[in-house]
Design an enzyme around this catalytic site. Sequence first.
Site, mmCIF file in Angstrom:
data_model
loop_
_atom_site.group_PDB
_atom_site.id
_atom_site.type_symbol
_atom_site.label_atom_id
_atom_site.label_comp_id
_atom_site.label_asym_id
_atom_site.label_seq_id
_atom_site.Cartn_x
_atom_site.Cartn_y
_atom_site.Cartn_z
ATOM 1 N N HIS A 1 47.355 98.024 30.668
ATOM 2 C CA HIS A 1 47.949 96.732 30.978
ATOM 3 C C HIS A 1 46.836 95.715 31.137
ATOM 4 C CE1 HIS A 1 50.455 93.652 32.827
ATOM 5 N NE2 HIS A 1 51.501 94.379 32.496
ATOM 6 N N ASP B 1 56.650 100.608 31.246
ATOM 7 C CA ASP B 1 57.459 101.010 30.101
ATOM 8 C C ASP B 1 57.504 102.525 29.911
ATOM 9 O OD1 ASP B 1 58.120 98.368 29.096
ATOM 10 O OD2 ASP B 1 56.010 98.192 28.568
#
Length: 369
Positions: free
Chosen positions: A255, A306
């Site tokens: 991320h 996710d």
Amino acid sequence: MSTRGLEGVIAAESSISSIIDGVLTYRGIDIDDLASHASFEEVIYLLWYGKLPNQSELDQLTKQLAENASIPQELIDQIRLFPNNIHPMGALRTAISALGLFDQEAEEMDDDSNIRKAICIQAKIGTIVTAFARIRAGKDPIAPRSDLGVAANFLYMLTGEEPSAISVEAFNKALVLHADHEFNASTFTARVTVATLSDMYSGITSAIGALKGPLHGGANEQVMATLEAIGEVDKAEGYILNALANKEKIMGFGHRVYKDGDPRAKHLKEMSKALTELTGQPKWYDMSVKINEVVEREKGLKPNVDFYSASVYYSLGIERDLFTPIFAVSRASGWIGHILEQYANNRLIRPRADYVGPQKQDYVPIHQR
């Protein structure tokens, strides 16, 4: 000096959510507390009004969402005309845009009108997603029930069956965790759109377009595609090592903001374990854990929100290409909070570009080219 992808650039001030030292908060409340204790309706109120609701305020918002969850028959008729083979995010983008056409006050910009539109969009977005899912499967849409909350209603409208308590808990938690995330791509897109004083429906439509991309909302779909391609736990390590050797991107890891791991991932990991065991398919969780171990060992990357959400949604009986629309159902709450904040202290968002093209060029007549 330009920065690729605006990485590290502060574009505006906001009081909605923050990511500081790897900790995600909504209005200053740690995401761990909210994921463990809050209903999605409480989070909606928090994001829009800046505080947690008391019981009366929560009851009123819950009632307003329930009363506005049905969608116009004309919109259902339009959805029936959509090709069945389109991606649900394309259908959602078009349906939300069309929804604005049925709102006679879509262009009104006073505070009361904007809150009314906010409730309308938030209430109806889940109904739109489930209606499209059923229509493309040759089934009739199921009307929302006034006695169910957002999470339970979505699962009910999708399947026609009242969901189990653990399914509602898992789905509610997923909605809470995805509700907002500072100035992510879709949120920034929404704010850019409404900074022109365009209407809220246009802002949400723009945001859906940004979320549709696999580098933003579409990652969880790709995670499930990877799990299905692997098929069995004992094949996971070899598959991932081969993919890494071929320099393929493993979706659901890393991320730009979180360097020490996404704080949301652990909550979905817990729900993945519980749901896959409940449904008798623990291999999806076990496979995910093995992939997690290999990628972290080989690349030093930790899972993001996710990664484990894929097996959670799959265990709830949700088709893979509906994962991103579900993201939109949740993130609409954050988009709306940011849109309201943008309207309240607006300035047109108009950055400059660092020009790197040729200079001092002369026009050459066409017969000399």
